[in-house]
Design an enzyme around this catalytic site. Sequence first.
Site, PDB file in Angstrom:
ATOM      1  N   GLY A  96     -16.309  11.027  -1.106  1.00 47.67           N
ATOM      2  CA  GLY A  96     -15.748   9.713  -1.421  1.00 47.67           C
ATOM      3  C   GLY A  96     -15.667   8.731  -0.282  1.00 47.67           C
TER       4      GLY A  96
ATOM      5  N   ASP B  80      -3.412   7.631   3.272  1.00 44.41           N
ATOM      6  CA  ASP B  80      -2.412   8.229   2.382  1.00 44.41           C
ATOM      7  C   ASP B  80      -2.137   9.679   2.797  1.00 44.41           C
ATOM      8  OD1 ASP B  80      -5.129   8.425   0.123  1.00 44.41           O
ATOM      9  OD2 ASP B  80      -4.126  10.211   0.895  1.00 44.41           O
TER      10      ASP B  80
ATOM     11  N   ARG C 228       0.852  -1.209   0.000  1.00 40.10           N
ATOM     12  CA  ARG C 228       0.000   0.000   0.000  1.00 40.10           C
ATOM     13  C   ARG C 228       0.882   1.251   0.000  1.00 40.10           C
ATOM     14  NH1 ARG C 228      -2.154  -3.670  -0.317  1.00 40.10           N
ATOM     15  NH2 ARG C 228      -2.177  -2.882  -2.466  1.00 40.10           N
TER      16      ARG C 228
ATOM     17  N   HIS D   6      -7.835   6.975  10.740  1.00 42.79           N
ATOM     18  CA  HIS D   6      -7.456   5.554  10.647  1.00 42.79           C
ATOM     19  C   HIS D   6      -5.962   5.343  10.492  1.00 42.79           C
ATOM     20  CE1 HIS D   6     -11.840   4.696   9.234  1.00 42.79           C
ATOM     21  NE2 HIS D   6     -11.759   4.907  10.529  1.00 42.79           N
TER      22      HIS D   6
ATOM     23  N   GLN E 147     -10.476   9.562   6.527  1.00 40.66           N
ATOM     24  CA  GLN E 147     -10.360   8.148   6.894  1.00 40.66           C
ATOM     25  C   GLN E 147      -9.166   7.523   6.158  1.00 40.66           C
ATOM     26  OE1 GLN E 147     -14.565   6.203   7.027  1.00 40.66           O
ATOM     27  NE2 GLN E 147     -14.708   7.954   5.640  1.00 40.66           N
TER      28      GLN E 147
HETATM   29  N1  APR Z   1     -14.703  10.187  -6.586  1.00 38.57           N
HETATM   30  C1  APR Z   1     -15.462  10.257  -5.455  1.00 38.57           C
HETATM   31  N2  APR Z   1     -15.930   9.169  -4.804  1.00 38.57           N
HETATM   32  C2  APR Z   1     -15.638   7.968  -5.334  1.00 38.57           C
HETATM   33  C3  APR Z   1     -14.859   7.808  -6.502  1.00 38.57           C
HETATM   34  C4  APR Z   1     -14.386   8.987  -7.128  1.00 38.57           C
HETATM   35  N3  APR Z   1     -13.648   8.942  -8.243  1.00 38.57           N
HETATM   36  N4  APR Z   1     -14.736   6.460  -6.750  1.00 38.57           N
HETATM   37  C5  APR Z   1     -15.413   5.831  -5.766  1.00 38.57           C
HETATM   38  N5  APR Z   1     -15.963   6.722  -4.921  1.00 38.57           N
HETATM   39  C6  APR Z   1     -16.757   6.479  -3.724  1.00 38.57           C
HETATM   40  C7  APR Z   1     -17.618   5.234  -3.737  1.00 38.57           C
HETATM   41  O1  APR Z   1     -18.863   5.492  -4.373  1.00 38.57           O
HETATM   42  C8  APR Z   1     -17.779   4.987  -2.235  1.00 38.57           C
HETATM   43  O2  APR Z   1     -18.864   5.734  -1.708  1.00 38.57           O
HETATM   44  O3  APR Z   1     -15.856   6.319  -2.658  1.00 38.57           O
HETATM   45  C9  APR Z   1     -16.469   5.520  -1.648  1.00 38.57           C
HETATM   46  C10 APR Z   1     -15.492   4.421  -1.265  1.00 38.57           C
HETATM   47  O4  APR Z   1     -16.041   3.704  -0.195  1.00 38.57           O
HETATM   48  P1  APR Z   1     -15.113   2.658   0.571  1.00 38.57           P
HETATM   49  O5  APR Z   1     -14.361   1.845  -0.436  1.00 38.57           O
HETATM   50  O6  APR Z   1     -15.964   1.969   1.585  1.00 38.57           O
HETATM   51  O7  APR Z   1     -14.019   3.571   1.307  1.00 38.57           O
HETATM   52  P2  APR Z   1     -14.184   4.341   2.676  1.00 38.57           P
HETATM   53  O8  APR Z   1     -15.604   4.800   2.872  1.00 38.57           O
HETATM   54  O9  APR Z   1     -13.126   5.375   2.716  1.00 38.57           O
HETATM   55  O10 APR Z   1     -13.847   3.199   3.766  1.00 38.57           O
HETATM   56  C11 APR Z   1     -13.833   3.608   5.126  1.00 38.57           C
HETATM   57  O11 APR Z   1     -13.050   1.388   5.719  1.00 38.57           O
HETATM   58  O12 APR Z   1     -11.678  -0.394   5.287  1.00 38.57           O
HETATM   59  C12 APR Z   1     -11.841   0.708   6.066  1.00 38.57           C
HETATM   60  O13 APR Z   1     -10.133   1.910   7.131  1.00 38.57           O
HETATM   61  C13 APR Z   1     -10.713   1.680   5.886  1.00 38.57           C
HETATM   62  O14 APR Z   1     -10.787   4.096   5.947  1.00 38.57           O
HETATM   63  C14 APR Z   1     -11.395   2.941   5.375  1.00 38.57           C
HETATM   64  C15 APR Z   1     -12.817   2.769   5.860  1.00 38.57           C
END
Ligand code: APR
Length: 230
Positions: A171, A90, A56, A105, A87
């Site tokens: 996001g 990076d 990562r 996180h 969250q």
């Molecule tokens: N621009 C904006 N949003 C986007 C894009 C983009 N180009 N591509 C995807 N998304 C959105 C998706 O629609 C979704 O709502 O980003 C979100 C990603 O969701 P997750 O993958 O669940 O990521 P996140 O919400 O940050 O996860 C929270 O979970 O695994 C743990 O610790 C980890 O911090 C992370 C936490």
Amino acid sequence: MKNIVVLTGAGISAESGLGTFRDSDGLWEKYRIEDVCTHEAWERNPQLCVDFYNARRRDVLAAQPNAAHLALAKLQQAVPSTTIITQNIDDLHERAGSTGVVHLHGEITKLRSSIDELATVDLDGWEQHYGDRHPDGSLLRPYIVFFNEGVPYFSHACAIASKADILVIVGTSLNVYPAASLIEYAPENCPVYLVDPGTPNLGRWRNRITHIQSKATEGVPPLVEQLIAD
Ligand code: APR
């Protein structure tokens, strides 16, 4: 001056080439959380955890901040009472020029003591060598909040959210607690803007927010211009 609070998730870094977690090609489709992102995983197979976060970290160091990260840094310069809570592990917000970023996180560019969750050291380069020790004598581990571990900066983030005049969410699927509950700490009449091409888990807020249903690099820059102009 208005307090603007921004909560970001993996989606803001997607266009920088860093995978999200729960999209169809997300990280948790390729790896099991219980193998690499729980305290038990660290106890059972620390080398696998180190290898996972080394990979990562290598991706993060090769990535660049995108227009959404840069727009939020511009917002902070124009409205200094803007706080970014992320969250994400990076450092793309910081590399875009943002300051005072609250990482709920953890941070991939740091390692931490195994006995003190806030005792961190900076890591140069991408590779942690399992077995190196913190000055306190304990084994160094990735500075990542694993599932089922406490989120040290959550109460700090709640205090920030409780004073928000405007809340911006970019996001995040709002699937992971307690981070996803931050929206509940914003004042009842606080305008909420969401930039996400998908449909995060908004619950009772669904009909009370302005959803800019687009990618971060398309939706955040014009929103920032509007917030600066208001
Ligand atoms: N621009 C904006 N949003 C986007 C894009 C983009 N180009 N591509 C995807 N998304 C959105 C998706 O629609 C979704 O709502 O980003 C979100 C990603 O969701 P997750 O993958 O669940 O990521 P996140 O919400 O940050 O996860 C929270 O979970 O695994 C743990 O610790 C980890 O911090 C992370 C936490």
